[in-house]
Write a protein that holds these residues in place. Structure first.
Motif, PDB file in Angstrom:
ATOM      1  N   ASP A 161      -9.306   9.650  -2.146  1.00 20.47           N
ATOM      2  CA  ASP A 161      -8.372   9.267  -1.109  1.00 20.47           C
ATOM      3  C   ASP A 161      -7.638   7.967  -1.478  1.00 20.47           C
ATOM      4  O   ASP A 161      -8.561   6.816  -1.627  1.00 20.47           O
ATOM      5  N   GLN A 180      -5.906   5.627  -0.144  1.00 23.13           N
ATOM      6  CA  GLN A 180      -6.111   4.552   0.637  1.00 23.13           C
ATOM      7  C   GLN A 180      -7.406   4.071   0.560  1.00 23.13           C
ATOM      8  O   GLN A 180      -7.773   2.530   0.489  1.00 23.13           O
ATOM      9  N   GLN A 181      -8.595   4.911   0.605  1.00 26.98           N
ATOM     10  CA  GLN A 181      -9.929   4.252   0.288  1.00 26.98           C
ATOM     11  C   GLN A 181     -10.059   3.765  -0.976  1.00 26.98           C
ATOM     12  O   GLN A 181     -10.910   2.460  -1.036  1.00 26.98           O
ATOM     13  N   GLU A 223       0.764  -1.317   0.001  1.00 26.95           N
ATOM     14  CA  GLU A 223       0.034  -0.232  -0.050  1.00 26.95           C
ATOM     15  C   GLU A 223       0.998   1.052  -0.171  1.00 26.95           C
ATOM     16  O   GLU A 223       0.568   2.171  -0.867  1.00 26.95           O
ATOM     17  N   ARG A 273      -8.720   0.134  -0.667  1.00 25.97           N
ATOM     18  CA  ARG A 273      -9.642  -0.715   0.383  1.00 25.97           C
ATOM     19  C   ARG A 273     -10.793  -1.191  -0.671  1.00 25.97           C
ATOM     20  O   ARG A 273     -11.167  -2.248  -0.597  1.00 25.97           O
ATOM     21  N   ILE A 284       0.722   3.959  -3.138  1.00 28.26           N
ATOM     22  CA  ILE A 284       0.656   5.549  -3.174  1.00 28.26           C
ATOM     23  C   ILE A 284       1.574   6.254  -3.287  1.00 28.26           C
ATOM     24  O   ILE A 284       1.383   7.448  -4.002  1.00 28.26           O
TER      25      ILE A 284
END
Length: 139
Positions: free
Chosen positions: A29, A31-32, A11, A35, A15
């Motif tokens: 986002d 990270q979102q 991750e 997910r 990013i």
């Protein structure tokens, strides 16, 4: 380049890659986004490594009608070596194996270098207008 499915331990590196490639935007986002992707066809979220270093990514999907690819990224210091082509070939092969008849993607307006890259891979600009509507805001 070794191409493999994304793993949660990737991750931070992914990013960072997206940021170096200027793919992130304040309203998304990352990270979102990761997910969400891990909840739907995670096997189509691919990364590429050279000498053990993560240098490329592609997030693909197939809805039963069309395939899509997002977050195609190649580390700026690794460009012009065919890595983007290799990753797109891997995406296309996986989607074709799922019975996907056509792959679509979007390129930000004015990004001529990326348009030229995709045109070299056989993609063509289609006379369409892309529409979008955010259903869930990333805070």
């Amino acid at each position: 380049m070794h191409i493999r499915p994304f793993q949660p331990a990737d991750e931070a590196a992914v990013i960072d890659l997206w940021q170096r490639c200027e793919l992130t935007r304040p309203w998304n986002d990352p990270q979102q986004d990761i997910r969400r992707k891990l909840g739907v066809q995670p096997e189509l979220f691919l990364v590429g490594e050279v000498d053990g270093q993560l240098v490329a990514s592609a997030m693909a999907g197939f809805d039963g009608h069309r395939g899509w690819v997002n977050y195609l990224a190649v580390c700026p210091t690794q460009r012009r070596r065919g890595l983007g082509r290799q990753l797109m070939t891997a995406v296309e092969q996986r989607l074709e194996a799922l019975g996907c008849p056509k792959l679509n993607l979007q390129v930000r307006d004015g990004n001529q270098a990326v348009l030229a890259f995709y045109e070299r891979l056989g993609y063509r600009i289609e006379p369409l207008v892309s529409l979008g509507k955010r259903l869930i805001a990333d805070d």
